[in-house]
Design an enzyme around this catalytic site. Structure first.
Site, short mmCIF file in Angstrom:
data_model
loop_
_atom_site.label_atom_id
_atom_site.label_comp_id
_atom_site.label_asym_id
_atom_site.label_seq_id
_atom_site.Cartn_x
_atom_site.Cartn_y
_atom_site.Cartn_z
N ILE A 97 3.00 -3.21 0.80
CA ILE A 97 2.09 -2.10 0.53
C ILE A 97 1.84 -1.47 1.89
CG2 ILE A 97 -0.24 -1.36 -0.09
CD1 ILE A 97 -0.41 -3.51 -2.17
N TYR A 143 -6.71 -8.07 1.13
CA TYR A 143 -6.27 -8.99 0.07
C TYR A 143 -7.37 -9.98 -0.31
CZ TYR A 143 -1.70 -6.93 0.63
OH TYR A 143 -0.68 -6.04 0.67
#
Length: 173
Positions: A97, A143
């Site tokens: 990402i 995350y």
């Protein structure tokens, strides 16, 4: 202002993928790695041949975050045997990402992450996993904020530099 759309891309997006891949990786890591290692990594990992192979692999998928005609970032996911490590048919790997630096903080990464979650749930997978460089605190915090937990480490080679990646997992079931 136009909304951001997440769109799957194939070989028709090859040149744009090479451009966004190279630019975002360089923006993210050039300041903390040698010029030689960066050049080697970019040349080997974002070559036309390598990206064509990845784009045509049925166990990988790429998605662009697009506003109008501008690509803001992208997502690469892997399934089954194409995963870089675990190769678990019940998992989805988020391999990349990346968002252009000028759009950091604009929730583009969140939209790409949510696309990965949507795909994993649609395929009834048990969990998502990824590797993130131990020095990339911004990504680690992202995350963790999204529920990922560390479960292991592995070595990531950037040129001749061996770096430690944290392996992180998010259980869906």
């Amino acid at each position: 202002m136009e909304t951001v759309k997440i769109k799957k891309t194939g070989v028709e997006g090859l040149e744009k993928l090479q451009q966004i891949s190279t630019q975002t990786f360089f923006e993210t890591f050039a300041e903390v790695n040698s010029e030689e290692n960066m050049k080697e990594y970019l040349k080997n990992n974002f070559s036309i041949d390598r990206l064509t192979h990845e784009l045509t692999n049925p166990n990988s998928a790429f998605y662009f975050a697009v506003r109008g005609t501008e690509i803001l970032g992208y997502l690469k996911i892997n399934f089954g045997e194409e995963q870089t490590e675990l190769k678990d048919k019940n998992a989805l790997e988020i391999e990349r990402i990346y968002v252009l630096k000028k759009f950091h903080g604009a929730k583009i990464g969140q939209l790409l992450y949510e696309k990965a979650i949507q795909i994993a749930k649609k395929q009834d997978l048990s969990y998502l996993w990824l590797g993130v460089w131990e020095e990339n605190h911004r990504a680690i915090n992202f995350y963790k904020k999204n529920g990922f937990m560390e479960f292991d480490t592995h070595i990531f080679k950037l040129g001749d530099d061996e770096q430690t990646d944290l392996l992180m997992k998010l259980m869906l079931k």
